[in-house]
Design a protein around this motif. Structure first.
Motif, PDB file in Angstrom:
ATOM      1  N   THR A  73      -2.954 -25.783  -2.015  1.00  0.00           N
ATOM      2  CA  THR A  73      -4.262 -26.319  -2.407  1.00  0.00           C
ATOM      3  C   THR A  73      -5.427 -25.372  -2.177  1.00  0.00           C
ATOM      4  N   PRO A  78      -9.635 -27.692  -7.229  1.00  0.00           N
ATOM      5  CA  PRO A  78      -9.089 -29.048  -7.331  1.00  0.00           C
ATOM      6  C   PRO A  78      -8.745 -29.438  -8.776  1.00  0.00           C
ATOM      7  N   GLU A  79      -9.577 -29.024  -9.721  1.00  0.00           N
ATOM      8  CA  GLU A  79      -9.312 -29.363 -11.121  1.00  0.00           C
ATOM      9  C   GLU A  79      -8.008 -28.735 -11.599  1.00  0.00           C
ATOM     10  N   HIS A  81      -5.422 -27.921  -9.711  1.00  0.00           N
ATOM     11  CA  HIS A  81      -4.325 -28.634  -9.051  1.00  0.00           C
ATOM     12  C   HIS A  81      -4.106 -30.006  -9.679  1.00  0.00           C
ATOM     13  N   ARG A  82      -5.178 -30.714  -9.975  1.00  0.00           N
ATOM     14  CA  ARG A  82      -5.045 -32.031 -10.590  1.00  0.00           C
ATOM     15  C   ARG A  82      -4.325 -31.932 -11.935  1.00  0.00           C
ATOM     16  N   LYS A  86      -0.715 -33.605 -12.695  1.00  0.00           N
ATOM     17  CA  LYS A  86      -0.580 -34.551 -13.801  1.00  0.00           C
ATOM     18  C   LYS A  86       0.555 -34.116 -14.717  1.00  0.00           C
ATOM     19  N   ILE A 120      -6.074 -37.634  -6.214  1.00  0.00           N
ATOM     20  CA  ILE A 120      -4.842 -37.369  -6.962  1.00  0.00           C
ATOM     21  C   ILE A 120      -4.196 -38.644  -7.492  1.00  0.00           C
ATOM     22  N   VAL A 123      -3.657 -38.998 -11.166  1.00  0.00           N
ATOM     23  CA  VAL A 123      -2.772 -38.056 -11.844  1.00  0.00           C
ATOM     24  C   VAL A 123      -1.347 -38.096 -11.295  1.00  0.00           C
TER      25      VAL A 123
END
Length: 182
Positions: A73, A78-79, A81-82, A86, A120, A123
């Motif tokens: 992470t 974050p975007e 990883h999201r 997903k 999270i 997703v």
């Protein structure tokens, strides 16, 4: 939860702070493959941009391993990883429900579900993971690895191994070792 049954398929969770959760699942994959079982390992955190020993040997053996992660992470936004989580979850649902494997390992899914530095659940919803466990094809075994397994996953599992650490060379300043972690 229904009674454990090899005909139904088992759910195994390898969790805890100690080293060896993924390693245990790899041993299980090799054992199952040796018995003619169809095996799939999906990695939720590890990226195909890095080379890992388990991927190299699985390719040689013919065991399917798909790396859907983009690293840990702190290495991406974050975007990013999201989006990766997903994609990994959509892919996982499709592959599991296709019923083409006897053993499916969801490597580091527990880590992904435990992320709290960004949202999270939209997703990679915990309830969908629980639904997948209960609705998977008959006879399919599922393995979920990673630290911080959710208590609901632990409750849904037929076997839970909590890997603890008594001593680790990381504490002595020794970083990841080729052939041991990588």
């Amino acid at each position: 939860m229904s009674k454990p049954s090899k005909e139904r398929g088992l759910t195994l969770v390898y969790t805890g702070d100690g080293k060896g959760k993924t390693t245990a699942s790899i041993g299980l994959a090799v054992r199952a493959y040796g018995r003619g079982k169809r095996v799939l390992m999906i990695q939720f955190i590890k990226s195909p941009q890095r080379t890992y020993g388990e991927k190299l040997v699985f390719d040689k053996l013919g065991i399917e391993m798909i790396q859907k992660g983009i690293g840990f992470t702190w290495t991406k936004t974050p975007e990013e990883h999201r989006a990766a989580l997903k994609d990994a979850w959509t892919y996982t649902k499709e592959r599991v429900m296709a019923g083409e494997h006897d053993l499916v390992i969801l490597d580091e899914i527990n880590n992904a579900l435990a992320i709290n530095s960004f949202p999270i659940d939209d997703v990679l919803p915990l309830q969908e993971v629980l639904d997948l466990i209960s609705q998977r094809p008959q006879g399919m075994h599922l393995v979920l690895t990673g630290r911080n397994a959710n208590s609901k996953l632990i409750e849904a599992a037929d076997l839970v191994s909590d890997v603890t650490v008594s001593k680790h060379y990381y504490d002595e300043g020794i970083p990841a070792v080729m052939g041991i972690e990588l």
